[in-house]
Design a protein around this motif. Structure first.
Motif, PDB file in Angstrom:
ATOM      1  N   LEU A 224       0.836  -1.205   0.000  1.00  0.00           N
ATOM      2  CA  LEU A 224       0.000   0.000   0.000  1.00  0.00           C
ATOM      3  C   LEU A 224       0.871   1.255   0.000  1.00  0.00           C
ATOM      4  O   LEU A 224       0.681   2.163  -0.824  1.00  0.00           O
ATOM      5  CB  LEU A 224      -0.947   0.005   1.203  1.00  0.00           C
ATOM      6  N   ARG A 251      -7.868   2.634  -2.190  1.00  0.00           N
ATOM      7  CA  ARG A 251      -6.720   2.935  -1.336  1.00  0.00           C
ATOM      8  C   ARG A 251      -7.178   3.358   0.062  1.00  0.00           C
ATOM      9  O   ARG A 251      -6.535   2.996   1.053  1.00  0.00           O
ATOM     10  CB  ARG A 251      -5.835   4.008  -1.987  1.00  0.00           C
ATOM     11  N   GLY A 254      -7.607   0.450   2.079  1.00  0.00           N
ATOM     12  CA  GLY A 254      -6.413  -0.332   2.353  1.00  0.00           C
ATOM     13  C   GLY A 254      -5.934  -1.225   1.225  1.00  0.00           C
ATOM     14  O   GLY A 254      -5.034  -2.045   1.424  1.00  0.00           O
ATOM     15  N   TYR A 255      -6.494  -1.039   0.005  1.00  0.00           N
ATOM     16  CA  TYR A 255      -6.089  -1.872  -1.127  1.00  0.00           C
ATOM     17  C   TYR A 255      -5.056  -1.129  -1.988  1.00  0.00           C
ATOM     18  O   TYR A 255      -5.276   0.021  -2.369  1.00  0.00           O
ATOM     19  CB  TYR A 255      -7.306  -2.227  -1.985  1.00  0.00           C
ATOM     20  N   PRO A 256      -3.930  -1.780  -2.329  1.00  0.00           N
ATOM     21  CA  PRO A 256      -2.874  -1.137  -3.128  1.00  0.00           C
ATOM     22  C   PRO A 256      -3.295  -1.012  -4.597  1.00  0.00           C
ATOM     23  O   PRO A 256      -2.943  -1.838  -5.436  1.00  0.00           O
ATOM     24  CB  PRO A 256      -1.673  -2.073  -2.970  1.00  0.00           C
TER      25      PRO A 256
END
Length: 310
Positions: A224, A251, A254-256
């Motif tokens: 991330l 994002r 919490g998702y890259p």
């Protein structure tokens, strides 16, 4: 050009999709993904080209010598003093066009690899030769390097030509690509890029690019932070507003998430398989238009060519 190829010589080629930039690694980092264009190319006695396309691009791409694969074959053969012969090209395409998944790079690599196969046993086309030929046509090596060699590639240019380093990706890295129905012009995306950026943004991206390599090969839990970018994505956001909005939502959760290549597709570099399922659920809820979720493995092999008939 004085040399000619044997009639009936036939090769099969398989080339993976790619995602370039990966956030901070603009024009440098690329990742090969397990989604493939597959082609057969045969030398004919009569001049001209016969092209059959199924799958993506059928009925849309040229079916004459302006077809990008044919142009790449001609460019590569000319380097070794061979004329473009009559050809039959049968292509089954799975890589979406105009979506930031390296379709043009894959077509160029397909042509370079086809030429390499047609010259097998006659002329040796090295890895360095193939990268140089593909880069001459594509303009930069960040998409063609992973398409050629697979895995995660770092590509750079020198006065003597392009070079690359292939790295193996941590087995926990789980990519998912969200592909919209609309397309994005790479030329338009590049035109939105400024000639210069603030010094602090350049330093920011240097640190994140270095961190991203470490995250992808060793420490996926850092993805991330490692996929943050200040060099290109913000400047292009206005041209693909829903891409930008979904990346912000992903994002924040919490998702890259990053723009895949020039966009408008979104790449999420999950740190485990469950994370990409969560990302797909979020996009399904938040998106205003249709996005296809492609749960893809990292391709470690790159492009392949096989001499089917001599």
């Amino acid at each position: 050009m004085t040399n000619s190829l044997t009639v009936g010589r036939r090769v099969s080629v398989r080339v993976p999709a790619t995602s370039a930039n990966l956030g901070p690694g603009f024009d440098t980092l690329g990742l090969a993904l397990a989604l493939y264009d597959e082609l057969e190319i045969e030398v004919l006695a009569e001049p001209g080209v016969q092209i059959e396309v199924t799958g993506v691009g059928a009925g849309e791409v040229p079916t004459d010598e302006t077809h990008l694969v044919v142009r790449a074959i001609a460019h590569s053969l000319a380097r070794y003093d061979y004329a473009l012969p009559g050809l039959r090209l049968v292509a089954h395409n799975s890589i979406p066009h105009g979506r930031g998944l390296g379709s043009s790079g894959a077509a160029i690599v397909s042509g370079v690899m086809a030429a390499s196969g047609l010259l097998d046993g006659i002329v040796e086309v090295t890895e360095a030769d193939a990268l140089a030929l593909a880069t001459e046509l594509e303009g930069h090596p960040d998409n063609v390097a992973p398409a050629l060699f697979g895995g995660l590639t770092i590509a750079w240019t020198t006065p003597d030509g392009p070079l690359h380093k292939k790295l193996m990706v941590h087995r926990g890295v789980s990519p998912v690509v969200f592909v919209p129905e609309h397309v994005m012009s790479t030329a338009l995306a590049r035109s939105l890029q400024p000639e210069s950026v603030p010094h602090k943004d350049a330093v920011f991206n240097v640190s994140r690019s270095a961190l991203l390599v470490a995250a992808l090969i060793q420490s996926p839990e850092l993805l991330l932070a490692a996929t943050e970018d200040r060099l290109h994505q913000n400047y292009r956001a206005a041209a693909m507003p829903e891409t930008d909005r979904l990346i912000s939502a992903l994002r924040a959760a919490g998702y890259p998430a990053v723009v895949s290549g020039a966009g408008p597709s979104i790449l999420v570099l999950g740190s485990d398989p469950a994370q990409r399922l969560g990302a797909a659920e979020l996009v399904a809820v938040e998106s205003e238009t249709t996005w296809q979720a492609l749960m893809l493995a990292v391709d470690f092999k790159g492009s392949t060519v096989e001499l089917v008939s001599t």
